[in-house]
Design an enzyme around this catalytic site. Structure first.
Site, PDB file in Angstrom:
ATOM      1  N   ASN A  31       0.640  -1.777   0.157  1.00 17.72           N
ATOM      2  CA  ASN A  31      -0.353  -0.150   0.005  1.00 17.72           C
ATOM      3  C   ASN A  31       1.020   1.003   0.007  1.00 17.72           C
ATOM      4  OD1 ASN A  31       0.334  -0.019   2.877  1.00 17.72           O
ATOM      5  ND2 ASN A  31      -0.898  -2.145   2.531  1.00 17.72           N
ATOM      6  N   SER A  73      -6.587   1.164   3.209  1.00 15.47           N
ATOM      7  CA  SER A  73      -5.883   0.471   3.378  1.00 15.47           C
ATOM      8  C   SER A  73      -5.747   0.195   5.313  1.00 15.47           C
ATOM      9  CB  SER A  73      -4.088   0.907   2.762  1.00 15.47           C
ATOM     10  OG  SER A  73      -3.714  -0.037   3.297  1.00 15.47           O
ATOM     11  N   GLU A  75      -3.582  -0.782   6.528  1.00 13.50           N
ATOM     12  CA  GLU A  75      -2.304  -0.617   7.243  1.00 13.50           C
ATOM     13  C   GLU A  75      -3.092   1.455   7.141  1.00 13.50           C
ATOM     14  OE1 GLU A  75      -0.981  -2.154   8.484  1.00 13.50           O
ATOM     15  OE2 GLU A  75      -0.791  -4.200   7.590  1.00 13.50           O
ATOM     16  N   HIS A  94       4.327   0.785   1.862  1.00 10.82           N
ATOM     17  CA  HIS A  94       5.007  -0.374   2.064  1.00 10.82           C
ATOM     18  C   HIS A  94       4.752  -1.980   1.093  1.00 10.82           C
ATOM     19  CE1 HIS A  94       4.455  -4.095   4.249  1.00 10.82           C
ATOM     20  NE2 HIS A  94       2.695  -4.600   4.246  1.00 10.82           N
ATOM     21  N   HIS A  96       5.885  -6.038   0.163  1.00 10.84           N
ATOM     22  CA  HIS A  96       5.685  -7.269   0.915  1.00 10.84           C
ATOM     23  C   HIS A  96       7.508  -8.074   0.115  1.00 10.84           C
ATOM     24  CE1 HIS A  96       2.257  -8.083   3.138  1.00 10.84           C
ATOM     25  NE2 HIS A  96       2.812  -7.053   3.481  1.00 10.84           N
ATOM     26  N   TYR A 115      27.811   0.994   0.539  1.00 10.93           N
ATOM     27  CA  TYR A 115      27.371   2.271   1.189  1.00 10.93           C
ATOM     28  C   TYR A 115      26.163   2.519   0.804  1.00 10.93           C
ATOM     29  CZ  TYR A 115      27.968   3.316  -4.082  1.00 10.93           C
ATOM     30  OH  TYR A 115      27.698   3.421  -5.793  1.00 10.93           O
ATOM     31  N   HIS A 157       6.494  -9.577   8.272  1.00 13.10           N
ATOM     32  CA  HIS A 157       5.693  -8.341   7.438  1.00 13.10           C
ATOM     33  C   HIS A 157       6.599  -8.173   6.217  1.00 13.10           C
ATOM     34  CE1 HIS A 157       2.338  -5.517   8.228  1.00 13.10           C
ATOM     35  NE2 HIS A 157       2.344  -6.109   6.438  1.00 13.10           N
ATOM     36  N   TYR A 210      24.767  14.380  -4.741  1.00 17.99           N
ATOM     37  CA  TYR A 210      24.504  13.393  -5.776  1.00 17.99           C
ATOM     38  C   TYR A 210      23.170  13.682  -6.759  1.00 17.99           C
ATOM     39  CZ  TYR A 210      23.447   8.783  -8.141  1.00 17.99           C
ATOM     40  OH  TYR A 210      23.702   7.762  -8.938  1.00 17.99           O
TER      41      TYR A 210
END
Length: 225
Positions: A31, A73, A75, A94, A96, A115, A157, A210
């Site tokens: 999500n 969601s 979450e 998020h 998985h 790095y 998770h 950068y």
């Protein structure tokens, strides 16, 4: 819905689809949220990404209220609490992703084996203790674990990556998965050597200049060289 908000909703949907194309997520397991107005936009629960329309994206308030009959969601709590606690972050991704989730199952943090870990804000990607998905306990654990970082694992998770934009949060989620892959490949030979705090601090300074820069920063770099 304004045209600007519709565009943001479209960006969020495209990022959801990108997670799966990039191989860092499967199905609707992940999500994404994005700070907007007096609250945030978040992907809905349980709707396949290829079926999403801007109207499916849920606009939530900080008090967890929302309008319409599309549910956010499951979450939403850690998305809300991260964005509310961290004004330096505007988007939360998020996933998985397989290897990062494997490291989380081991209950380990990812150490400074490369790095590029500095992109997450420091020399480790820590792992939040297990709490059941969607719970306030998980949200509390994640906010604590993310202190001083832009990414963390959640035990048994998955991954959270957060940044100033969806594009940068998504890129960071890819970096976390790459680091987890390297870490797991090193472990059969023993604990890998890691970069020192001083070495990571040097990289973090380097990262500030950068990539493409504004004309003002470019002039400063020329003067410094």
């Amino acid at each position: 819905m304004t045209e600007d908000e519709r565009a943001l909703r479209g960006e969020l949907i495209e990022a959801c689809r990108s997670m799966n194309r990039l191989g860092i997520n499967k199905g609707t397991a992940g999500n994404i949220s994005l700070r907007h107005g007096d609250g945030f936009l978040i992907s809905p629960t349980g709707i396949p990404y290829d079926k999403l329309t801007p109207e499916h994206v849920v606009a939530m308030n900080w008090d967890a209220t929302f309008s319409g009959d599309v549910l956010p969601s499951s979450e939403w709590r850690f998305h809300r609490d991260i964005l509310r606690a961290r004004p330096d972050l505007n988007a939360v991704v998020h996933t998985h992703s397989t290897n990062a989730t494997a490291v989380s199952i081991l209950g380990r943090e990812i150490p400074a084996i490369h790095y590029s870990i500095a992109a997450a804000g420091g020399g480790t990607i820590p792992c939040a203790p297990y709490q059941i998905f969607g719970s306030q306990e998980l949200a509390d654990a994640v906010v604590r674990t993310l202190e001083g970082r832009r990414a963390c694992l959640m035990a048994h998770h998955g991954v959270i990556a957060a940044h100033v934009s969806i594009a940068r949060a998504l890129a960071l989620a890819v970096t976390v998965e790459e680091l987890a892959t390297l870490y797991l490949q090193c472990l059969p030979a023993g604990e890998p050597l890691v970069l020192s705090e001083a070495q990571i601090a040097d990289v973090m300074v380097k990262f500030k200049t950068y990539g493409q820069q504004t004309p003002e920063v470019q002039q400063g770099l020329r003067r410094a060289s």
